[in-house]
Structure formats: C-alpha cells, structure tokens
Enzyme design. Sequence first.
Site: not given
Length: 445
Positions: A332, A363
């Site tokens: 993350e 992402r």
Amino acid sequence: MSTDDPVPTATSWTAPTAATTPATAGDATLRATVRVPGSKSITNRACVLAALSAGTTLVREPLDSRDARLMLAALRELGATAEHTADGLRISPLTQGDGETHVVLGNAGTVARFTPALAALGERTVHFDGDAAIRRRPLSPLLDALRTLGADIEDGPGEPGAPPFTVHGHGGLRGGEVDLDSSASSQFLSALLLAAPAFDHGVTVRLLGEVPSEPHIAMTLDMLRRFGAAPERRGREVHVPPATLTLADYAVEPDLSTAAPFVAAPLVTGGTVRIVGWPRETTQPGDWLRSLVAELGGEAVFERGADGSDVLRVSGDGRLAGRELDLHEVGELTPVVAAMLCFADGPSRISGVAHLRGHETDRLAALATELTALGGAVSETADGLVIGPAPLHAGTFHTYDDHRLVMAGAVLGLRVSGVEVENPATVGKTFPGFVDAWHAMLGAV
C-alpha cells in the site's frame, strides 16, 4: 452518521510546491510537526472484534473517514450499536434479529471482506453491494471459503463471487477446516480469522499460494489475542479456536501508511518533519518507512514530545539515489514510494506488488500511466514498476478514485509546479483532513 465522503467534493487540487528549492544538508528549511489520524486497518478490525465481543468496547482515537463510516454503518445493519462519545467510539455486540437488510460497501475492501462472515452468524438476509469499483475487486476466494465453512451465500446478477451478493443467515457457522488462496489479498485470511472465535468449531485455514502483506496478518493475530482469542500460526496453517471475546478499552494507533507522504516530504525537499504518536512497537506495515528513510540516506529517530508522547523525527537533504525495493509486505506504500523515486538520480525498481492490480484500481497501471504523462520514465513489469530519472512537468495527475494516488500526487507537487491532482476528495477514504494538513506542513495556511 452519513457514509458519504466527509470532505468537500472538488474536481482538482493544485498540489503545492515546497517553498524552497531542494535543500542541501546544511540548508534544509522544511520544519513541521504533523499528526495523522487513526489507522484504518486497526480501526476496522477493532470494530469487528468489538461487535463480536460479549460486552461493550470503547475504541479510543478511531479513524473517522469514509471507510470507517461504511464499516460502522454495516455493523449497525447487522445488529451492533456504535455510539460516538467524548472518549471515542462505544460499540455493543451484534444481535441476531431477522428480516432483510442491505450493507453498503462503497469501495471499502475491509467492509466487503470482513462483514459477510458476520452476516452469516446472524439470522438476517443481508444484501451486499457497493460502488462500481468494488465489483471489480477480488472476493471469490473468500466467499467460496465461507461456503465451505457453512455459509449460505447467493451470487447476484453480476460476476459470480463479486458484489452484489446475498448472505442468508441461519444463526451461526459451523467453521472447521478450509483451504484458502489469499494471494490476491491478505484481507481474505484476516476476514476468516477475525470471525473465527464465533464459529462453532473455530477455523483452521490451510494457505494456498503466497500471502501478501504479512504484517497485516500479524496485526490481525495480535488484535485477536488482545480481545481474548488464542490464534496459532503453524507454517501454512492458521488455527483460531472458538472463544468468548471481551475487551473494555482499545486505543487505535496513528495510521503509519497514511503518514507516508509526510515521511517522504523531507526526503524529497530537504528539511525535517516530526510525526506525533508514532509507536515504538507496532504490527503496522507502515513502520517499514523508518527503514526506507535510512536506506535513502535520511534519518528517522524517536524523540519524546512535550506531552510525553513518542514523536518520529524524519530529516533529509532532498537528494535521492535509485533503489531496488521489494514492497511485497508493504504494497500500500507503493504509490508514495514510486512518486519519491521519480526524483532519484538513478534508475529504480519496485517489485513484489502484483497484487496491487486488484486494489482500489490497478495501481501499477495507474502509476505507470500518470507518472509517464508528467514526463516520468516509468514502465510496468509483471510484479511492479521500473522508474528511470527524467524531468517531470506540470499536468493533471488522475487518481482513479484511489486515496493513495492523491497522496502520491501531493508528493510530486513538492518538486513540480502545476501538478493538478484530480478528485482530491477521494482521500476522505482514510484521511479527510489530508489536504489541509499538507498545506499546513508547507506553511501554506
């Protein structure tokens, strides 16, 4: 309480450039002290465990954000009570109830993964659905595992194993043994473990594949122990026996992943940022940032604040060397780390984060696309990114409704004038006050 984003909607935000050019070690000028809100991961786990407990739990210093509000709303639909008090959040246990209800998931992965097992423990028929983005996020391995453990889960009209779906509660789950592929998200495993003390036979999970973000599993196991469970990890097996949970008072740590852009700032611009409340011991994966600071040539040391609290002082000189980083356990943090490495004086590689393709957005694709659009030399690999040194320029940094990309855009703005960050309100998922805190850090307010 509304589950809407608790921040104003805006189409874009000009990420402020640091007031000075990148400083040398003897001329660093960034001087700021910041506080970040409570950990989303800890807040939502604490709320689930409190709802499964035998008595009322006071959760102190919880995060108040869109994801946290969605979790509280879900628990209320499932029969728990959650009351905000001057001391924090007071949560009373789930009740059985009956009839039908709806759980709104938004784009909150922890809500989508942690609450279906709770619905199976009750007697309600619970319909789950959320934003379009949550329908694309992986969930099938968890739902299949819950079915194996006795849950009655009906697929909806969309993709099987994804929202919308319905859980028909029959008053409990037998539990037992189950195989689980948690390679797409460690939250699949955490979801089973958190609910396991309430299963008739607990649960023994046999892991298939590699689990990303082991620190989040350690966090789950630690919090289960604090609430009175007795989980055991034996290699590829995790066992949680039935238990009566109880904990009167639990304090949430600051969110160290949310602190990432503030840690990055002095390394990118030069100067010092002090982060209040950073725990000296924690299971949060964001604590890895202290090691990264040292590897990148900065300094991260603990100090004692005026009020006696721990403070992490991060200092840098604005010079960054290229690095090869395996971020498998701290995926993350990838958006902020990738933004930082765009300013390195040599090539960098990020690996071990293929699972990021199933987060709020893909992402890896988003970062490669947006950083390249601003002039960066960034390309995707099978499990990460390659980042080469290149001058960046002004432009729009699209965020794909992903809070971590807003934070990455803010880091880019430290060194590049005219970076327009799209839809900054999406940062309300984890830090509604981020934009104001960022301006305050740079002395812009």
